[in-house]
Design a protein around this motif. Sequence first.
Motif, PDB file in Angstrom:
ATOM      1  N   VAL A 430       0.839  -1.198   0.000  1.00  0.00           N
ATOM      2  CA  VAL A 430       0.000   0.000   0.000  1.00  0.00           C
ATOM      3  C   VAL A 430       0.879   1.255   0.000  1.00  0.00           C
ATOM      4  O   VAL A 430       0.655   2.201  -0.765  1.00  0.00           O
ATOM      5  CB  VAL A 430      -0.950  -0.011   1.214  1.00  0.00           C
ATOM      6  N   ALA A 431       1.899   1.262   0.856  1.00  0.00           N
ATOM      7  CA  ALA A 431       2.804   2.417   0.923  1.00  0.00           C
ATOM      8  C   ALA A 431       3.533   2.624  -0.401  1.00  0.00           C
ATOM      9  O   ALA A 431       3.674   3.766  -0.878  1.00  0.00           O
ATOM     10  CB  ALA A 431       3.811   2.211   2.051  1.00  0.00           C
ATOM     11  N   TYR A 432       4.010   1.546  -1.012  1.00  0.00           N
ATOM     12  CA  TYR A 432       4.716   1.629  -2.292  1.00  0.00           C
ATOM     13  C   TYR A 432       3.807   2.249  -3.352  1.00  0.00           C
ATOM     14  O   TYR A 432       4.234   3.098  -4.143  1.00  0.00           O
ATOM     15  CB  TYR A 432       5.158   0.232  -2.707  1.00  0.00           C
ATOM     16  N   ASN A 433       2.539   1.837  -3.355  1.00  0.00           N
ATOM     17  CA  ASN A 433       1.609   2.356  -4.348  1.00  0.00           C
ATOM     18  C   ASN A 433       1.312   3.829  -4.137  1.00  0.00           C
ATOM     19  O   ASN A 433       1.121   4.578  -5.102  1.00  0.00           O
ATOM     20  CB  ASN A 433       0.310   1.543  -4.329  1.00  0.00           C
ATOM     21  N   VAL A 434       1.253   4.255  -2.882  1.00  0.00           N
ATOM     22  CA  VAL A 434       1.062   5.676  -2.606  1.00  0.00           C
ATOM     23  C   VAL A 434       2.216   6.483  -3.213  1.00  0.00           C
ATOM     24  O   VAL A 434       2.006   7.479  -3.918  1.00  0.00           O
ATOM     25  CB  VAL A 434       0.964   5.936  -1.096  1.00  0.00           C
ATOM     26  N   VAL A 435       3.446   6.050  -2.945  1.00  0.00           N
ATOM     27  CA  VAL A 435       4.623   6.775  -3.438  1.00  0.00           C
ATOM     28  C   VAL A 435       4.673   6.758  -4.965  1.00  0.00           C
ATOM     29  O   VAL A 435       4.903   7.797  -5.610  1.00  0.00           O
ATOM     30  CB  VAL A 435       5.902   6.172  -2.829  1.00  0.00           C
ATOM     31  N   GLN A 436       4.444   5.585  -5.564  1.00  0.00           N
ATOM     32  CA  GLN A 436       4.489   5.481  -7.021  1.00  0.00           C
ATOM     33  C   GLN A 436       3.443   6.374  -7.680  1.00  0.00           C
ATOM     34  O   GLN A 436       3.736   7.071  -8.661  1.00  0.00           O
ATOM     35  CB  GLN A 436       4.270   4.023  -7.437  1.00  0.00           C
ATOM     36  N   TYR A 437       2.230   6.357  -7.149  1.00  0.00           N
ATOM     37  CA  TYR A 437       1.164   7.176  -7.721  1.00  0.00           C
ATOM     38  C   TYR A 437       1.518   8.664  -7.641  1.00  0.00           C
ATOM     39  O   TYR A 437       1.366   9.402  -8.631  1.00  0.00           O
ATOM     40  CB  TYR A 437      -0.161   6.910  -6.998  1.00  0.00           C
ATOM     41  N   CYS A 438       1.976   9.100  -6.491  1.00  0.00           N
ATOM     42  CA  CYS A 438       2.246  10.524  -6.312  1.00  0.00           C
ATOM     43  C   CYS A 438       3.420  10.989  -7.158  1.00  0.00           C
ATOM     44  O   CYS A 438       3.416  12.113  -7.682  1.00  0.00           O
ATOM     45  CB  CYS A 438       2.472  10.835  -4.828  1.00  0.00           C
ATOM     46  N   GLU A 439       4.431  10.142  -7.343  1.00  0.00           N
ATOM     47  CA  GLU A 439       5.557  10.516  -8.192  1.00  0.00           C
ATOM     48  C   GLU A 439       5.144  10.612  -9.657  1.00  0.00           C
ATOM     49  O   GLU A 439       5.613  11.480 -10.397  1.00  0.00           O
ATOM     50  CB  GLU A 439       6.700   9.520  -8.018  1.00  0.00           C
ATOM     51  N   THR A 716       9.766   7.367 -12.379  1.00  0.00           N
ATOM     52  CA  THR A 716       9.270   8.730 -12.210  1.00  0.00           C
ATOM     53  C   THR A 716       9.759   9.229 -10.856  1.00  0.00           C
ATOM     54  O   THR A 716       9.212   8.886  -9.824  1.00  0.00           O
ATOM     55  CB  THR A 716       7.738   8.755 -12.260  1.00  0.00           C
ATOM     56  N   ARG A 717      10.801  10.017 -10.873  1.00  0.00           N
ATOM     57  CA  ARG A 717      11.311  10.552  -9.608  1.00  0.00           C
ATOM     58  C   ARG A 717      12.030  11.876  -9.863  1.00  0.00           C
ATOM     59  O   ARG A 717      12.514  12.141 -10.964  1.00  0.00           O
ATOM     60  CB  ARG A 717      12.229   9.570  -8.885  1.00  0.00           C
ATOM     61  N   ASP A 718      12.044  12.686  -8.810  1.00  0.00           N
ATOM     62  CA  ASP A 718      12.689  14.005  -8.876  1.00  0.00           C
ATOM     63  C   ASP A 718      12.137  14.853 -10.020  1.00  0.00           C
ATOM     64  O   ASP A 718      12.862  15.620 -10.674  1.00  0.00           O
ATOM     65  CB  ASP A 718      14.211  13.857  -9.027  1.00  0.00           C
ATOM     66  N   SER A 719      10.816  14.678 -10.309  1.00  0.00           N
ATOM     67  CA  SER A 719      10.140  15.455 -11.361  1.00  0.00           C
ATOM     68  C   SER A 719      10.783  15.266 -12.730  1.00  0.00           C
ATOM     69  O   SER A 719      10.762  16.167 -13.577  1.00  0.00           O
ATOM     70  CB  SER A 719      10.104  16.946 -10.998  1.00  0.00           C
ATOM     71  N   GLU A 720      11.359  14.081 -12.943  1.00  0.00           N
ATOM     72  CA  GLU A 720      11.922  13.732 -14.246  1.00  0.00           C
ATOM     73  C   GLU A 720      11.467  12.325 -14.626  1.00  0.00           C
ATOM     74  O   GLU A 720      11.130  11.515 -13.767  1.00  0.00           O
ATOM     75  CB  GLU A 720      13.454  13.760 -14.212  1.00  0.00           C
ATOM     76  N   LEU A 721      11.463  12.080 -15.930  1.00  0.00           N
ATOM     77  CA  LEU A 721      11.284  10.723 -16.432  1.00  0.00           C
ATOM     78  C   LEU A 721      12.667  10.117 -16.627  1.00  0.00           C
ATOM     79  O   LEU A 721      13.448  10.588 -17.456  1.00  0.00           O
ATOM     80  CB  LEU A 721      10.534  10.723 -17.763  1.00  0.00           C
ATOM     81  N   TRP A 722      12.976   9.092 -15.832  1.00  0.00           N
ATOM     82  CA  TRP A 722      14.268   8.405 -15.950  1.00  0.00           C
ATOM     83  C   TRP A 722      14.078   7.209 -16.877  1.00  0.00           C
ATOM     84  O   TRP A 722      13.172   6.391 -16.694  1.00  0.00           O
ATOM     85  CB  TRP A 722      14.744   7.924 -14.582  1.00  0.00           C
ATOM     86  N   LEU A 723      14.956   7.080 -17.862  1.00  0.00           N
ATOM     87  CA  LEU A 723      14.863   5.994 -18.828  1.00  0.00           C
ATOM     88  C   LEU A 723      16.229   5.336 -18.986  1.00  0.00           C
ATOM     89  O   LEU A 723      17.252   6.016 -19.089  1.00  0.00           O
ATOM     90  CB  LEU A 723      14.384   6.510 -20.190  1.00  0.00           C
ATOM     91  N   ASP A 724      16.206   4.023 -18.992  1.00  0.00           N
ATOM     92  CA  ASP A 724      17.433   3.248 -19.206  1.00  0.00           C
ATOM     93  C   ASP A 724      17.043   1.967 -19.947  1.00  0.00           C
ATOM     94  O   ASP A 724      16.986   0.893 -19.369  1.00  0.00           O
ATOM     95  CB  ASP A 724      18.091   2.929 -17.858  1.00  0.00           C
ATOM     96  N   PRO A 725      16.722   2.069 -21.257  1.00  0.00           N
ATOM     97  CA  PRO A 725      16.149   0.931 -21.983  1.00  0.00           C
ATOM     98  C   PRO A 725      17.094  -0.261 -22.070  1.00  0.00           C
ATOM     99  O   PRO A 725      18.305  -0.109 -22.254  1.00  0.00           O
ATOM    100  CB  PRO A 725      15.868   1.510 -23.379  1.00  0.00           C
ATOM    101  N   VAL A 726      16.501  -1.457 -21.943  1.00  0.00           N
ATOM    102  CA  VAL A 726      17.236  -2.709 -22.162  1.00  0.00           C
ATOM    103  C   VAL A 726      16.352  -3.614 -23.023  1.00  0.00           C
ATOM    104  O   VAL A 726      15.721  -4.536 -22.529  1.00  0.00           O
ATOM    105  CB  VAL A 726      17.584  -3.411 -20.830  1.00  0.00           C
ATOM    106  N   PRO A 727      16.280  -3.365 -24.321  1.00  0.00           N
ATOM    107  CA  PRO A 727      15.350  -4.119 -25.157  1.00  0.00           C
ATOM    108  C   PRO A 727      15.705  -5.602 -25.220  1.00  0.00           C
ATOM    109  O   PRO A 727      16.875  -5.973 -25.373  1.00  0.00           O
ATOM    110  CB  PRO A 727      15.494  -3.460 -26.534  1.00  0.00           C
ATOM    111  N   ILE A 768       9.153  18.473 -20.410  1.00  0.00           N
ATOM    112  CA  ILE A 768       9.495  17.332 -19.560  1.00  0.00           C
ATOM    113  C   ILE A 768      10.977  17.045 -19.739  1.00  0.00           C
ATOM    114  O   ILE A 768      11.491  17.025 -20.861  1.00  0.00           O
ATOM    115  CB  ILE A 768       8.669  16.090 -19.950  1.00  0.00           C
ATOM    116  N   ASP A 769      11.648  16.789 -18.630  1.00  0.00           N
ATOM    117  CA  ASP A 769      13.046  16.374 -18.675  1.00  0.00           C
ATOM    118  C   ASP A 769      13.115  14.858 -18.665  1.00  0.00           C
ATOM    119  O   ASP A 769      12.548  14.197 -17.778  1.00  0.00           O
ATOM    120  CB  ASP A 769      13.816  16.937 -17.488  1.00  0.00           C
TER     121      ASP A 769
END
Length: 791
Positions: A430-439, A716-727, A768-769
Motif C-alpha cells: 500500500v505504501a509503495y503504491n502511494v509513493v508510485q502514484y504521487c511521483e 518517475t522521480r525528482d520530477s523527471e522521467l528516468w529511462l534506461d532501456p534494455v530491449p 518534460i526532462d
Amino acid sequence: MTGLLWEYDGYDPAEERLRESLCTLGNGYFATRGVLPECAADAVHYPGTYAAGCYNRLASEIAGRRVENEDMVNLPNWLPLRFRPAGRDWLTPDTAPVTEHHQVLHLDPGVLERRTRYRLGADGALLVRQLRLVHMAEPHLAALRTDLTVEGRTAELDVEAALDGSVTNSGVARYRDLDGRHLTHVETGSAAAPGTVWLRCHTRTSDTAIGLASRLAADVPVSDGHDALRAVQHLRLSLEPGRTVTLDKTVALHTSHDPAISDPLRAALDHVADAPGFDELLTSHITAWEQLWRRAELDVPGDPGRILRLHLFHVLQTLSPHTADLDVGVPARGLHGEAYRGHVFWDELFVLPYLNLHLPEVSRALLHYRHRRLDAARHAAREAGLRGALYPWQSGSDGREETQELHLNPRSGRWLPDHSRLQRHVGSAVAYNVVQYCEASGDTDFLHAEGAEMLLEIARFWADSATYDEHLGRHRIRGVVGPDEYHDAYPGAPGPGLDDNAYTNVTAAWVLTRTLDLLRGLPEPRRRELIERTGLEEDELARWEEVSRTLHVPFHDGVISQFEGYGDLAELDWHGYRERYGDIRRLDRILEAEGDTVNRYKASKQADVLMLGYLFSPAELHSLFAWLGHRLDEDTWSATVDHYLHRTTHGSTLSGLVHGWILARARRTDAWGFVQEALRGDIADVQGGTTGEGIHLGAMAGTLDLVQRCLTGLETRDSELWLDPVPLPELSSYGFSLRYQGHWGVRLRLRHGQLEAAMPKASGPTPIDIRLPDRVVRVGPGEKVRMRLPD
C-alpha cells in the motif's frame, strides 16, 4: 467493426470455462462472463455477473467449525435467451447437433460476437448470430442482439428471454461445500412499458438492494410468464428459409450502492426506458472504447502485442474511468469469476504502476479504498497489540481480514489451517503504491493528506513490530509469512510464522525511510495537523530511524536468505518429483497429500526475495542494503537470483512475470522464457483450470508494465522521467503513450536502438526532462526528440 480479434472456432466443452473468462465483457462497474445465453450453470458452463464492490457474508459449517466468508456476489443473470423448435427441447451445444460454432471477441470495440449453426433434422438448420456489449459509456447498461435464421425449411420457433434470480455462487469447485446462496427476497414483474420486465432482490446479510430491468424488442407479440425467481418473456416466431428475425435485449442494472438514486429498481426501469436502440448503443459504446484506447495506447508488434492487447482489454474492463467513482479495490481475479471470492490482495502492487501513467484518477480512487479502511487497519494492529495500521491480506467490503482460516487441498481432500493472513507485507505494498502514484501524477495534495496518513501508520506498525535482539545487535520482525506462501512455519514448530523474512524486512525499512523523508518535507501546517490527528510522538521518529537501519536481513552461502533459518532446510529431490508428477507448481499440495510438508524444504511457490528486484531499481536496492549495513554487489545479487531460480515452482502467475522482469534487466538471454509464461499464463491456463474461475489481473497488468517500465527502465522521480532501456531481442520495438504529471499524450517509442519521445502541442504548459544514463534531454509541447541509445 474492425481491429484485433480474439477468436475461438468449434465447440469444446472442456474449454468453455476458460473461454467464458477470457470473453468476459465489463465496464468497471459490472462485468458478465462470456457464457452462451442459452446455457445455464452446470458442469460445463458458468454464467456470472459481478458488480464491483458488491459483497455478502455467509457462515458455513466446515470440518466441524463455523467458518465465515465474504464473497463478491454472483448477481441475477441478465443474459438468458433460449430457443427451440416448437414443442421440442431447448437447443444448447451440449444437447443438440452443432455444425458450426464460432466465437469472436472484438477487442477494439469491446463486443463479443458468436455464430452457431444448429442442425434441425435431416433437412434444416438454425443459424444463431449474436452481438453482446456491456456499455462502456453508460455503466449500468448492457445489450444483446440475436439474429435467428432458419435454413432449408420453414420452422416454428419458441423463444424465451429471462432475468434469472435463482443463481448462486458455485463457480469454484473447492468452495462448493460453503453456502453460496447470497440472494434473497427475489421479486419479478412486468413494467408498464411494452416488452419490459423487472427483477429485484437483496443480498442476505449485507442487504444490498439490486434492481434489473430488461426491454425485449421484437416484431412479434411478447408475453410474460414470471415464476418465483425468474422474470420470463415468451414469443413464437414463424420463420421462412433465409429470413432473419432480430431480437434486441437491453438491460439496466443498479444496486443500492449507486449514488443519486432512491431505489435501484426504479433507477433500472427509468434507465432501460430511456436507453436508445441497439445500433445507437453500439455506436456510443464503440466511441467510449476509442477514447479509452487512446489514453492507454500500446503498440507492440506480433503475437506478444496481440496478447498484451487482450491483457489491457481486461484491465480496462475491470478498472475503467467509471471505477474512479466507486469505493472498490483491485479484485485479484478481476470481475471475471469467483476465485479468491473477489477479494482484494496485494495485486494492486502490479496494477497501479501501469494505471498511474494512464488513468491516474483510477489509481487515486483505488488508494482511497485503502484510506477509507485505515481505521479498520488500525483496529487490526491494536488487536495484535501494536500501534499503527495492519492492512489485511484479503480485504472486501469493510477492510477487516477476510482470509479464510481453513483451505481445502483438493489433492488430499483435507481441510487445513490457512496462515496466509500472516503476510503482513501487504502494508508495504500500500505504501509503495502511494509513493508510485504521487511521483507519477504529481498529486501532492493526496501525498500530503491521505497518503501521508497511510504511510505514517504503516511505518508506525513496522517500527512497533520490530524487537531488538541483543545477540544480533539488530531488530527483528518475527512470526510472519512472506510472498512465497509455501513456508508458513518452521519444521516441527508448534505454531505458524517465520522470522525475518528478507522481503518483509527490507520493504519495512524502505517504508520507514520514505515516511521519515516525507514528514521532513511536509509543509509545517500540514505536518502539525498530521501529528495532532495521529498522536505521533517525537521519540517515535528516532525509533523509526534506528529500526530502519538495523532490521535484520539474513544471508546463507553468500546469498540473501528468504528468512532466518532458510539455509538449514533440506534440499528437495527436484528431478524425482518432476518425473513423478510432471507439473509441480502446487508442490505444497503434493507434499501434504504424501503426509509431508513443504516447510521442510528449500522450495518456493513464487518470487519472494527476488520481489525486491521487481520493486526497486538496482541502484535503489543497493542503496537500501547499504542503509541496512550490507554490501549488495552484483555478484551477490546474481548468486541470489540463481539460487531461487532453481528452487521456485512458479505456483502463481505473478512468479513468471517477476522472474522475467528481473532477468530482462540482468540477464536478457534467460528472460524470454519467463516473459512468455507471463504472457501465456491466462490464455493457455498454465495453472491448470484456474483461469476459468477468473483471470489473474495482477499478472495481466504486470505484463503491460513490463513493456512500459521494465524494458524502458522508466522511473518517475525528482520530477523527471528516468529511462534506461534494455530491449529484449524478442521485444525490441514498441511504443506507448502515457500521462505524466498533468501532461497528456506523451509518446515514447523504441526501435532499432533509437528512442523517440514526443509531446503533443496541447499536452501541457511545461517541458518534460528525460534523464538517460549519460544525459538529460528536454522535450517541450509540440516537440519530437530522437535519441541514439548506447549499444
